[in-house]
Write a protein that holds these residues in place. Structure first.
Motif, PDB file in Angstrom:
ATOM      1  N   UNK A  94       0.830  -1.177  -0.040  1.00 56.78           N
ATOM      2  CA  UNK A  94      -0.110  -0.058  -0.011  1.00 56.78           C
ATOM      3  C   UNK A  94       0.728   1.469  -0.022  1.00 56.78           C
ATOM      4  N   UNK A  95       1.961   1.366   0.740  1.00 57.73           N
ATOM      5  CA  UNK A  95       2.812   2.470   0.668  1.00 57.73           C
ATOM      6  C   UNK A  95       3.335   2.831  -0.531  1.00 57.73           C
ATOM      7  N   UNK A  99       2.746   6.080  -2.843  1.00 62.54           N
ATOM      8  CA  UNK A  99       3.838   6.881  -3.205  1.00 62.54           C
ATOM      9  C   UNK A  99       3.656   7.042  -4.775  1.00 62.54           C
ATOM     10  N   UNK A 100       3.143   5.930  -5.477  1.00 61.14           N
ATOM     11  CA  UNK A 100       3.037   6.103  -7.003  1.00 61.14           C
ATOM     12  C   UNK A 100       2.026   7.099  -7.222  1.00 61.14           C
ATOM     13  N   UNK A 112      -3.850  14.919   0.403  1.00 65.01           N
ATOM     14  CA  UNK A 112      -3.854  13.461   0.722  1.00 65.01           C
ATOM     15  C   UNK A 112      -3.693  13.371   2.147  1.00 65.01           C
ATOM     16  N   UNK A 113      -4.364  12.568   2.931  1.00 66.74           N
ATOM     17  CA  UNK A 113      -4.106  12.213   4.220  1.00 66.74           C
ATOM     18  C   UNK A 113      -3.808  10.898   4.455  1.00 66.74           C
ATOM     19  N   UNK A 114      -2.663  10.368   4.806  1.00 67.02           N
ATOM     20  CA  UNK A 114      -2.017   9.215   4.948  1.00 67.02           C
ATOM     21  C   UNK A 114      -1.898   8.679   6.253  1.00 67.02           C
ATOM     22  N   UNK A 151      -8.502  13.556  -0.238  1.00 64.95           N
ATOM     23  CA  UNK A 151      -8.817  11.804  -0.074  1.00 64.95           C
ATOM     24  C   UNK A 151      -8.027  11.551   0.825  1.00 64.95           C
ATOM     25  N   UNK A 152      -8.516  10.368   1.486  1.00 63.21           N
ATOM     26  CA  UNK A 152      -7.718   9.760   2.539  1.00 63.21           C
ATOM     27  C   UNK A 152      -7.369   8.134   2.370  1.00 63.21           C
ATOM     28  N   UNK A 153      -6.160   8.007   2.844  1.00 68.22           N
ATOM     29  CA  UNK A 153      -5.778   6.419   2.743  1.00 68.22           C
ATOM     30  C   UNK A 153      -5.192   5.928   4.131  1.00 68.22           C
ATOM     31  N   UNK A 154      -6.095   5.001   4.610  1.00 65.05           N
ATOM     32  CA  UNK A 154      -5.730   4.614   6.080  1.00 65.05           C
ATOM     33  C   UNK A 154      -5.482   2.981   5.947  1.00 65.05           C
ATOM     34  N   UNK A 155      -4.357   2.356   6.628  1.00 61.11           N
ATOM     35  CA  UNK A 155      -4.205   1.022   6.702  1.00 61.11           C
ATOM     36  C   UNK A 155      -3.810   0.892   8.155  1.00 61.11           C
TER      37      UNK A 155
END
Length: 229
Positions: A94-95, A99-100, A112-114, A151-155
């Motif tokens: 996912x990281x 990054x891409x 982007x909130x990561x 947008x947000x990406x959370x793992x």
């Protein structure tokens, strides 16, 4: 009894026919995917001729992503023996994919909130499959929301093993009440992206949910089952 023998013979014939059809389908998919290598190679050569080195590198990375997905389709189509348990580190995959996509997000002024938990987080899906799944979900954000949309990406790691991936945006949300249905689309897309992600999640022992984010946009929650540690 003769009747039972007849039924058994018919079932055996049906099973053989199904195996034959499945084999043909796998080979057809593999053949089509193999043919895609030619235009992908052409794209790579075109990218190398770009004068802007940064743009050439960015297009080259996109071509690499397409090539990986094509190779994965070929492997999956020809993998008759599906024994064994695929596994990868979700945090790393996912990281890498975020990054891409972050370069394009910067170009389009998308905040982007990561939030990525420290890895490794083993999940029951192969690295290329998870990468393709994440690409599909992020591509939906860029394709169906205007430039500048945050947008947000959370793992995070799941308590019982596996991972929980949440991708949400602040756009207008899904056009359909059940966006996960295969072929369902409220726009110009094929409607297959979320269904592919759903099957990836379910194959790992998890599930996919899609609905509204807290801001009223779209939110996709991908639960991935545990993998080998």
């Amino acid at each position: 009894p003769p009747e039972i023998r007849d039924v058994g013979a018919a079932l055996n014939h049906l099973a053989a026919r199904i195996r034959e059809l499945l084999a043909r389908e796998r080979e057809a998919v593999a053949d089509l995917s193999h043919r895609l290598r030619t235009p992908v190679t052409a794209l790579r050569l075109e990218a190398e001729t770009l004068r802007d080195k940064d743009e050439a590198a960015r297009v080259g990375e996109a071509v690499d992503s397409v090539e990986r997905m094509v190779s994965q389709v070929i492997r999956e189509a020809r993998r008759f023996d599906r024994g064994g348990t695929p596994s990868c580190d979700a945090a790393q995959v996912v990281g890498d994919r975020v990054a891409f996509w972050s370069a394009l997000a910067e170009d389009q002024d998308r905040p982007l909130r990561l939030g990525l938990a420290d890895g490794p987080i083993a999940v029951g899906v192969s690295g290329p499959e998870l990468a393709a799944c994440v690409d599909l979900l992020l591509e939906n954000v860029f394709a169906h929301t205007p430039d500048g949309t945050p947008f947000t990406v959370e793992l995070t790691a799941r308590p019982g093993g596996g991972a929980l991936l949440v991708i949400a945006d602040e756009g207008t949300g899904f056009a359909l009440p059940d966006p996960v249905g295969r072929g369902a689309s409220g726009g110009s897309s094929t409607g297959l992206g979320l269904d592919i992600a759903r099957r990836t999640a379910e194959d790992s022992g998890g599930r996919l949910r899609a609905g509204s984010s807290p801001s009223g946009g779209a939110e996709v929650i991908l639960e991935l089952g545990p993998g080998l540690t």
